[in-house]
Design a protein around this motif. Sequence first.
Motif, mmCIF file in Angstrom:
data_model
loop_
_atom_site.group_PDB
_atom_site.id
_atom_site.type_symbol
_atom_site.label_atom_id
_atom_site.label_comp_id
_atom_site.label_asym_id
_atom_site.label_seq_id
_atom_site.Cartn_x
_atom_site.Cartn_y
_atom_site.Cartn_z
ATOM 1 N N LEU A 103 -0.852 2.884 -1.676
ATOM 2 C CA LEU A 103 0.107 3.871 -1.194
ATOM 3 C C LEU A 103 -0.650 5.178 -0.942
ATOM 4 N N ALA A 105 8.327 5.705 -5.282
ATOM 5 C CA ALA A 105 7.751 4.963 -6.414
ATOM 6 C C ALA A 105 8.779 3.995 -6.993
ATOM 7 N N LEU A 131 -0.521 -0.396 -8.428
ATOM 8 C CA LEU A 131 -0.320 0.559 -7.335
ATOM 9 C C LEU A 131 -1.563 1.435 -7.245
ATOM 10 N N VAL A 190 -2.854 4.792 -5.548
ATOM 11 C CA VAL A 190 -2.151 5.908 -4.914
ATOM 12 C C VAL A 190 -3.089 7.082 -4.609
ATOM 13 N N HIS A 233 -2.710 11.071 -3.059
ATOM 14 C CA HIS A 233 -1.688 12.077 -2.739
ATOM 15 C C HIS A 233 -2.348 13.455 -2.651
ATOM 16 N N VAL A 280 -0.143 11.727 -8.911
ATOM 17 C CA VAL A 280 -0.350 10.318 -9.263
ATOM 18 C C VAL A 280 0.017 10.073 -10.740
#
Length: 322
Positions: A60, A103, A114, A116, A118, A124
């Motif tokens: 993600l 999420a 996951l 991630v 960001h 996170v």
Amino acid sequence: MTDQIPTDDLPFPHRHLLGTQNLSRDDIQRILDLSEGYVDHNRQRGNRRLDLAGRTQINLFFENSTRTLTSFELAGKRLGADVINMNTEVSSTKKGETLIDTAMTLNAMHPDILVVRHPASGAVALLSQKVDCAVVNAGDGKHEHPTQALLDALTIRRRLHRLEGLKIAICGDVAHSRVARSNIHLLNTMGARVRVIAPPTLLPTGIAQLGVETYTDMRAGLEDVDVVMMLRLQRERMTGSFLPSVREYYHFYGLDHEKLAFAKDDALIMHPGPMNRGVEIDTDVADDIHRSVIREQVEMGVAVRMAVLELLTPKYGNGAPV
Ligand code: ASP
């Protein structure tokens, strides 16, 4: 096909990998040792394993990425996981869904892991508190990028056979760099001597408390170091003016052969990528086949991410909070 990668069945004492700050020397050593096996494995043809068969990994990414996203995707696939890349350009986040709603939505699909990225520091970690699966931080703002520091450590350890006692200079835009922060924590834990070299405007406040020596002059800072780690100028994170001009920055802080001559003769040259040639690093230095290990870093990235994914899957993870 599963060949022999030296490993053990002990639980890994962390549920997530959010940073390097909370990793012990043993944790780091264990990840690096497991990664070593994957380096050899990845160099063979037909290198798909089944360790994560039946597991779902969702990547993600709320920020652009070339090598990290590809590397995590390859790592998951080489271990046999079902890997899904969520493109936030086309996902509901563009329709106003919050990070937490995204999420929760993904959580309802029962992924095992996951990964991630960001743009906000701490995002996170926040997300990890809302989901039931393991979370790997693939870079949060200017906070941490743990797998980058682990792959850097693996690259150095394979070339110089140790981390303890090495003098390592991290140079450039330290203020905006999650790579710098993760490396400082990891290298300090492993007993290396870390220096940071940057113009005063690109040194974060409180840098001395991170246990590093600080320099504003490249030549003085590079004196006798074993490793020179260059950082990209992160202009996308700069609000306001941090530099008079890129030209001047290159003159004082760009790594060229003249400045490199102050380091040890066989000092390694590293860069996490993407590189700005002619800004923080000279093209000849970046491509120096004897000393630049920049491509090797990319190779080590896949191996390290395989090790991390494997250690965080339930076979190993004991559910303990980080
Ligand atoms: N790729 C690294 C990161 O995501 C370094 C950089 O972008 O300069 O932090």
